[in-house]
Design an enzyme around this catalytic site. Structure first.
Site, mmCIF file in Angstrom:
data_model
loop_
_atom_site.group_PDB
_atom_site.id
_atom_site.type_symbol
_atom_site.label_atom_id
_atom_site.label_comp_id
_atom_site.label_asym_id
_atom_site.label_seq_id
_atom_site.Cartn_x
_atom_site.Cartn_y
_atom_site.Cartn_z
ATOM 1 N N ARG A 1 38.233 33.934 40.618
ATOM 2 C CA ARG A 1 38.473 34.720 41.830
ATOM 3 C C ARG A 1 38.996 33.836 42.957
ATOM 4 N NH1 ARG A 1 38.159 37.129 38.112
ATOM 5 N NH2 ARG A 1 36.775 38.828 37.522
ATOM 6 N N SER B 1 33.488 45.193 43.072
ATOM 7 C CA SER B 1 32.432 44.189 42.932
ATOM 8 C C SER B 1 32.378 43.332 44.194
ATOM 9 C CB SER B 1 32.698 43.304 41.710
ATOM 10 O OG SER B 1 32.700 44.079 40.535
ATOM 11 N N GLU C 1 33.028 38.309 47.164
ATOM 12 C CA GLU C 1 34.425 38.348 46.762
ATOM 13 C C GLU C 1 35.343 38.747 47.918
ATOM 14 O OE1 GLU C 1 35.722 40.271 43.252
ATOM 15 O OE2 GLU C 1 34.091 39.559 42.001
#
Length: 344
Positions: free
Chosen positions: A170, A244, A340
């Site tokens: 990520r 998420s 995130e």
């Protein structure tokens, strides 16, 4: 005679709730829609806007807005989808403003499978390399070929290959030293014509078993992924969310053993480098957060990894909830969760 392209307009006091998937209240003081390369060059060369601070906005699916945006907002809406024959592979070129899921569905319809495990990931194509998006055993970097990005200081368009993007979990160069300094215009992905299914994840294996399928097709995997994600994740058009919210923490084998010794049921996955990925959703659920909230922000009752806007939430409430979850997980497991989304 060539017709000159119209100059983009600068919009004032723009409501950003439609442009962030959380639906959080915030406004942009000034906003320019970037639909083609010339729009961006106009901004860079403008006597006022060229020197102004800027904020790059794609689909807003990885964003928590806690305040109004004073910088000039560049809303990236570059369109375009092309399929190129590259011998043993297909190469797909997509404009940064295309929706990622639309690209996945389009590639399947064109007979170029390979992205089906990443179906229904929210956001735009231009944002996909920034985050190195991934799901069900696949990441963008696995199929990444190159991208074109415009430097906001020089106005030059540069093509970056996979190595230059410094992809991580990520993560990418666009979240590091290129953050806010360049705008992605186009992305190219390479898909082998000799397609092979990727069925490493238990959810997909269970779906195949339930369907009585031993050799799934790309379309079947696409449908299964859409079904699985829809059952776990709320539709941002109905319930505001950013997918998420936390990264799955990656730990050493020794740390993983320590956590398993305390909680044998923890969901974990071995990685090729010997480390282990822990399921952040499991950690949050084990701390009793599912369904709980702060103000208008809450943990989704069907998936603890997702924070939602249950009605008129503000960015500060989402941030407070996230920080409380982080503190709770660290107190119990000694594991630090990393968000995130980008928090502004």
């Amino acid at each position: 005679m060539t017709t000159p392209k119209p100059e983009p307009s600068v919009e004032s006091d723009v409501d950003l709730r439609p442009y962030n998937s959380f639906g959080l209240p915030a406004r942009a003081r000034r906003l320019v829609r970037i639909r083609q390369e010339s729009d961006l060059r106009w901004v860079v060369n403008h006597p006022d806007w060229g020197r102004a601070s800027k904020f790059i906005l794609g689909g807003g699916s990885n964003l928590v807005l806690t305040r109004d945006l004073q910088p000039l907002v560049l809303k990236v809406e570059v369109p375009g989808l092309r399929l190129l024959d590259a011998g043993e592979d297909w190469v797909i070129e997509a404009g940064a403003g295309e929706r990622w899921h639309d690209l996945v569905a389009w590639s399947l319809a064109q007979g170029a499978p390979g992205l089906e495990n990443m179906a229904l990931i929210p956001g735009t194509v231009g944002a996909s390399p920034v985050q190195n998006i991934g799901a069900y055993g696949m990441e963008l970097k696995d199929h990444f070929e190159s991208l074109d990005t415009l430097d906001l200081m020089t106005g030059r368009v540069v093509t970056l290959d996979r190595a230059a993007c410094h992809f991580g979990y990520r993560d990418s160069v666009f979240k590091q030293h290129l953050a806010g300094r360049s705008v992605i215009l186009r992305v190219r992905l390479r898909l082998p014509k000799a397609w092979r299914p990727k069925m490493d994840y238990l959810d997909l294996q269970r779906a195949a078993e339930a369907a009585g399928v031993s050799e799934p097709t790309p379309s079947q995997i696409f449908d299964w992924v859409c079904s699985i994600r829809s059952a776990k994740l709320p539709d941002p058009a109905v319930i505001g969310n950013a997918g998420s919210f936390f990264k799955n923490p990656v730990v050493s084998e020794a740390v993983c053993r320590e956590v398993i010794a305390r909680d044998p049921h923890i969901v974990h996955y071995p990685l090729e480098d010997g480390r282990f990925k822990l399921a952040a959703g499991w950690l949050i659920d084990a701390c009793g957060w599912k369904g709980k909230g702060v103000g208008g922000a809450a943990v989704y009752e069907k998936q603890a990894l997702v924070l939602i806007n249950r009605g008129e939430a503000r960015g500060a409430e989402v941030l407070t909830l996230a920080q409380a979850i982080q503190a709770s997980v660290f107190a119990r497991f000694g594991i630090r969760l990393e968000p995130e989304p980008v928090v502004i």
